[in-house]
Write an enzyme that holds these catalytic residues in place. Structure first.
Site, mmCIF file in Angstrom:
data_model
loop_
_atom_site.group_PDB
_atom_site.id
_atom_site.type_symbol
_atom_site.label_atom_id
_atom_site.label_comp_id
_atom_site.label_asym_id
_atom_site.label_seq_id
_atom_site.Cartn_x
_atom_site.Cartn_y
_atom_site.Cartn_z
ATOM 1 N N ASN A 166 0.796 -1.225 0.000
ATOM 2 C CA ASN A 166 0.000 0.000 0.000
ATOM 3 C C ASN A 166 0.830 1.278 0.000
ATOM 4 O O ASN A 166 0.271 2.368 -0.119
ATOM 5 C CB ASN A 166 -0.995 0.028 1.180
ATOM 6 C CG ASN A 166 -2.044 -1.067 1.070
ATOM 7 O OD1 ASN A 166 -2.724 -1.144 0.059
ATOM 8 N ND2 ASN A 166 -2.138 -1.920 2.069
ATOM 9 N N HIS B 298 9.161 3.634 9.628
ATOM 10 C CA HIS B 298 7.721 3.855 9.445
ATOM 11 C C HIS B 298 7.453 5.354 9.312
ATOM 12 O O HIS B 298 8.053 6.152 10.033
ATOM 13 C CB HIS B 298 6.928 3.319 10.633
ATOM 14 C CG HIS B 298 7.042 1.849 10.783
ATOM 15 N ND1 HIS B 298 6.324 0.970 10.018
ATOM 16 C CD2 HIS B 298 7.845 1.079 11.572
ATOM 17 C CE1 HIS B 298 6.648 -0.268 10.347
ATOM 18 N NE2 HIS B 298 7.575 -0.229 11.279
ATOM 19 N N LEU B 299 6.545 5.684 8.435
ATOM 20 C CA LEU B 299 6.167 7.087 8.262
ATOM 21 C C LEU B 299 5.460 7.604 9.519
ATOM 22 O O LEU B 299 5.803 8.643 10.059
ATOM 23 C CB LEU B 299 5.213 7.221 7.064
ATOM 24 C CG LEU B 299 5.816 6.930 5.700
ATOM 25 C CD1 LEU B 299 4.733 6.515 4.726
ATOM 26 C CD2 LEU B 299 6.542 8.182 5.199
ATOM 27 N N SER B 300 4.456 6.844 9.961
ATOM 28 C CA SER B 300 3.660 7.294 11.109
ATOM 29 C C SER B 300 4.244 6.735 12.406
ATOM 30 O O SER B 300 5.067 5.825 12.389
ATOM 31 C CB SER B 300 2.220 6.809 10.947
ATOM 32 O OG SER B 300 2.188 5.398 11.003
ATOM 33 N N ARG C 90 -0.794 -2.488 15.885
ATOM 34 C CA ARG C 90 0.392 -1.958 15.189
ATOM 35 C C ARG C 90 1.589 -1.791 16.117
ATOM 36 O O ARG C 90 2.665 -1.364 15.693
ATOM 37 C CB ARG C 90 0.070 -0.606 14.534
ATOM 38 C CG ARG C 90 -0.875 -0.743 13.359
ATOM 39 C CD ARG C 90 -0.875 0.469 12.448
ATOM 40 N NE ARG C 90 -2.155 0.591 11.790
ATOM 41 C CZ ARG C 90 -2.448 0.049 10.588
ATOM 42 N NH1 ARG C 90 -1.532 -0.587 9.926
ATOM 43 N NH2 ARG C 90 -3.658 0.176 10.086
ATOM 44 N N HIS D 73 3.557 -6.370 11.206
ATOM 45 C CA HIS D 73 2.832 -6.922 12.343
ATOM 46 C C HIS D 73 2.372 -8.352 12.128
ATOM 47 O O HIS D 73 1.908 -9.007 13.041
ATOM 48 C CB HIS D 73 1.612 -6.041 12.636
ATOM 49 C CG HIS D 73 1.910 -4.589 12.471
ATOM 50 N ND1 HIS D 73 2.806 -3.935 13.279
ATOM 51 C CD2 HIS D 73 1.497 -3.658 11.567
ATOM 52 C CE1 HIS D 73 2.912 -2.666 12.871
ATOM 53 N NE2 HIS D 73 2.135 -2.483 11.844
ATOM 54 N N ARG E 23 -3.281 8.932 -0.433
ATOM 55 C CA ARG E 23 -4.167 8.318 0.563
ATOM 56 C C ARG E 23 -3.948 8.920 1.935
ATOM 57 O O ARG E 23 -2.854 9.407 2.240
ATOM 58 C CB ARG E 23 -3.898 6.822 0.656
ATOM 59 C CG ARG E 23 -2.492 6.525 1.168
ATOM 60 C CD ARG E 23 -2.152 5.051 1.161
ATOM 61 N NE ARG E 23 -2.454 4.449 2.449
ATOM 62 C CZ ARG E 23 -1.679 3.557 3.069
ATOM 63 N NH1 ARG E 23 -0.550 3.155 2.526
ATOM 64 N NH2 ARG E 23 -2.011 3.063 4.230
ATOM 65 N N ASP F 163 12.029 -14.231 9.009
ATOM 66 C CA ASP F 163 12.928 -15.350 8.756
ATOM 67 C C ASP F 163 13.859 -15.046 7.585
ATOM 68 O O ASP F 163 15.029 -15.428 7.608
ATOM 69 C CB ASP F 163 12.115 -16.613 8.453
ATOM 70 C CG ASP F 163 11.524 -17.220 9.721
ATOM 71 O OD1 ASP F 163 11.737 -16.676 10.811
ATOM 72 O OD2 ASP F 163 10.831 -18.252 9.613
#
Lengths: 146, 146, 146, 146, 146, 146, 146, 146, 146, 146, 146, 146
Positions: C6, C95-97, C106, C75, C13, C82
């Site tokens: 995504n 991570h962006l957020s 999360r 997650h 978005r 692995d």
């Protein structure tokens, strides 16, 4: 059709969650749909767990199925669940709001585990879908599955 | 309409749980219903999480809504959930079986929390109810609530 | 640099969560930074868990390290974890957020437990910090610690 | 810049976990970086939760942001968290070690949930990345997101 | 025989956990054993959950049983589990390492609950034991129990 | 070979779960297999946890390995586990039934965490596979891994 | 010897739980015992977590070991734990009351996991046993084990 | 009256949660009310857990009761709880905000379990109600119950 | 003195965890200490839970107290706990290793909740401290507290 | 004012927990206080959940607020909670006893999460404090906060 | 009739919990009742789990049913449970005390799940009720239900 | 004797779980037994929680004890529990089915914790055993224990 606690306030309360249709408007639409489908529909609302149990018991032998929005009792009433299992009628559970988008305690339903199925999140439309589902189920019974 | 993993085997597998209708029979009935309602319906099935994500992404801008039976990915895929939130399309989640009567791990849906609503337990009929729900939702949009 | 599911929709978005920079803008800035730092940077995005596993496997022997934003797979994917352990390359997770301000699911990362470290919450800037971190780590390797 | 409990022993303790750089070396490098970036940096360390709360309160009105390594208090101090929320300054949380590779109780941070973001696992380099992040955040503020 | 994600790196990765035998050596030995036992053995490996689902579906009607090392998907894939139940073939689950001596998340197998049985901890030997088990099960079928 | 509690009733009890082979038939088959493989096999059964501990202790110095079906004690006996660790012999754990398809409390094994590996679900065949595994392990010891 | 919060009230408070000996009586007895054993003993009490951390840090290089009753901080202070690990001194944890007979939250000790051992439930006698234990440990060090 | 950490910022911070009254305004109103009720009121605030413990200890023998808003330490301080039990004074716990409407970690109070009672959610009014409660309790003591 | 399961192997097993002293050496030292203190000491070891229960029952009326290292039964035996409560003798629980540094299941003791106190982590020295504690307790009985 | 189940027995039951004041004495005192404050107070008691829901619904439009002691239904009734949210009246929750000192199941209140605030532990005095709180809240409404 | 561990001490121990009747008095009364009802009753007590398993196994073929007070093993013994299932005899479980009023760990019974029913809390009378229940069950067998 | 919800359907519902005896048959047998034992027995059934609370309250002063089958309210009603504690009458809880063999939520009883004892699993016979137990308890009262 059985409406659980606080649904008598529909349309006048928390309209952002439950929509602006009042219970009597919903009932009127349901009756029209029932008529169109050629089935007899009896509608009752109660704020009392015991009374809802009484009504499910009385439905046995008189009706072919129960459409129920157990509202708050969905999450707390084993008595309602036992009544459903006792009478042996097919039950369809509906909710106006999407109970999976709300408080964590609304995610568990004692009723869903003994119902045919569950419909939630479509506002007043949940009821008409539920009525169609229950009618379909009763008519298909000879060939219906778990 | 998106079908999740293993639904391509429908009607040939575990018929006591999922019924005897094959996926193509279900799809044919759905298309007829769509036609009757005057809506365009595109149907796809995939066993791959990534492919389902791709398809949801591609639905944006082309369709007004998504009807989905995420099957096993209902309970494990945050990627599908994120795709739904990303594209911003209304999504209705359907299941053939009553997921609340099965293994405990089937009770949690990552999708329901971001969908309009959920319909489960009515066999092939879950799909037609879902299609009616999604059509109703899209048409009512200007006045629909959470 | 691997982008998870995504992320190809970035900038189009949920801009209130992820910012307005598109993925190609982020990639362009990262490449400039890489160039400035004198390192070669290969960037790929995929919505498929299996494909991301493939790419990590292929990175072994060709690259000195992996910078990854595993998005939803953070997650849920033990397969990605692995793969990271298998190839033995140092990995930095970005991570962006700020994933600790969002849904409870999360908060757990299968990747962080096998990565060098984690950077989250700074929007597109998380990526450039991650690139600096990975470069620093590789250069400092002879003296780096657990 | 606030250093939490036991960080004054840095470089002399558990060097396999935290590296061999002493706190004063780290502080010196951070000041150089701050100078290079043209920002004023005040550095303090304390072993006392109450004192760290005092200092965050005093930072309000004097500084634009707080860079903090709350060390052990990361996992136990709601008072620190409340102080951060009270003063309304942007806070960046850093850790020398990768807290997701250590004891289970180190995985939860009361601070991360109210910070801009978190950086961990890069040893002394976590601090310089954190400083860059905080500077970038403050400068980008008019256009920054959640 | 189906090999799950990252098993293609066998013998080249984490040899202290998984041993030094490569996947092709294991496959060769398995084929020899199959030949000796007079059974036809088809071997495939994939890093993709969807592809593994596809292959289990295709095994129906062509093979008498499936021997599988689902690797990371053991712990996360309900889709694989549903595929196994759908096709109705007996499945034997094997693991190179003893999954009960590793991370807590490796203790739960979605597959074991729908498999004939599970064999783990014997390195490459787990595979040959698994093959013997599956052959024995298929031959004993008329008299086999739950 | 050590048989745990209630296994002396084998073949006479719950034959739908454990099969119709009696313990003496299983023992006879195991001895034949041992003979064929050229190894000495001593077989004992006890309903008492303390006695099983005694026997594991006595095996040290006399046998090269222990093959055990701890039955109910699998899930409750730390004493058996400690005995296994104390004597330092390799142990292989076997079960007739697939313990992952039964009550939740049967999913945890105190023994598996200190055994070489575990084999379950193949009825009497679990024992012969276990014997082959233990023989293979002892012979391969110089090069065996964790 | 470090006394944690509220121990300064000893003998005057909750005598049914902690006994009637005052802290100064306990300290006097401990000093006598130390003298008899030929060791130097420094005793301090504080209600502040930060101060206790300071004192443990200062003990490094001056003392051979720390005897500590962390009282309430036993269950809440990761900072104390980190201080103990940082200074690398052997620590013995003592409690007047049997913490396993009290509220559930008193059962977990952050300190015990990094201490040599724990002694609890013997009232003032816990201290003298603790002193003997710490002396014995320091003297036996060359041959002591985990 | 004891005010816990960050309450010194009252009226200047998060006014949507805590109201606009400053701590000195609240204190002034409380003193007036105390005067009106004919009781002596001493008010102190501290950000330090140890200092709050000290003050509760010092209240013994000088005051008849303690009114406390432990703020963040409500949820993390066993030391405060032990101090309250040690001094044996009746304690009334108050909160400005309704702690049951906030983060999950604010629902548990170590103090409530050893206090006379708890009052929360009424803003500055919580304090005056608390003062009335504590006065009433002390005056009614001969006949008060658990 | 009662020794629980597997302690008969002491000194010959896992010496890195339990030390090199054999059980008979420990017993000899304990007897010397008992003699020095002028008390009669009876020592027994058993691998059987039932036998340990028998011995605790028999101690009633013959001995003044029980010193016990319940080993593995510490964590699993309610029968031992009930026996202790039944006979009403004071019991002191000792462990060679620090049980709080080992597997999670070793943290809970059914015995500690009904014992006077617990001593763990000091190797053979735990026993002598335990003996001193039990002697002190019995002699102080008229004035001892919970 | 609404009294929940079993409160009609007040003063005659468990006087050590709830005090000796009867419900009519409490009601009389409350009415006096209401009169003194110049507000109209209506008091009702019911043992039935449904009846309490009915009464809350009827209060809408007639009263400015509800003072409620939901007794046992505090912990089990989502229907009461929904009724409170539906009518939109401010609600203050009171309890005679300190519910945080009793059984664990009494710690959770479905009502507190939707009430203005909660007062508990002061016996009959909880009611008068609650009445003062509700009056204060209604009068301050234009300026009250969450 | 089987008595579990520590019941041989009955009447001499914890009489406030278990009453003053000794085991031989209870046995004498039970035998009289059995005689009156015309049934043969064999009574045994053991402190050993293994011995109780042996006795249940031996009851098969000789007795029609088992009346058992498993005491401590109620909560810890899967071996007893398996023995009961193995022999296929109806079992009635009795307890002197009300196990639901005691420690949390006494609430779970491995036996109740495989017994006809459970009777607890009536002291020695639990035994006579249990005997009546077992006699009634055996005599009603042709028409008894789950 | 109080019968809880849905018991009025007895004998007509789920006869495989509850047997074929109707409620009036059970009541008739109970009355006969009461007569034989020379005690007065009043029997009532209700589907309403509030009504059951009312009846328990009314029993105080008129009856010596209550025999109750709370059915579904066993697991959900704190109001019933409080009523029992309030009136101070001895209560015996009975169930037709073995509640430990059914859904997990039926294992917890709010009533058992405040009852004399519990009898379950013997069908209609549970009632007569319960009546005998309650009569025995009332007659033995001067010497009965907890």
């Amino acid at each position: 059709m059985l409406h659980g606690p606080n649904l008598n306030l529909l349309g006048t309360r928390e309209t952002s969650v439950y929509g602006t249709a009042t219970l009597s408007e919903i009932d009127r639409d349901l009756k029209r749909l029932a008529e169109k489908e050629g089935v007899k529909l009896m509608i009752q609302q109660s704020n009392s767990e015991g009374e809802l149990v009484d009504r499910i018991q009385k439905a046995a032998g008189r009706y072919h199925a129960v459409l129920i929005n157990p509202a708050a009792y969905t999450h707390t009433s084993i008595a309602l669940r036992d009544a459903i299992v006792s009478v042996g009628l097919p039950v369809v559970e509906v909710h106006l709001s999407n109970i999976y988008r709300r408080e964590a305690f609304r995610r568990h339903s004692y009723i869903a585990e003994v119902a045919i199925g569950q419909i939630c999140g479509f506002g007043a439309c949940s009821y008409s879908l539920g009525l169609l589902a229950v009618i379909h189920h009763v008519r298909a019974k000879p060939k219906n599955k778990r």
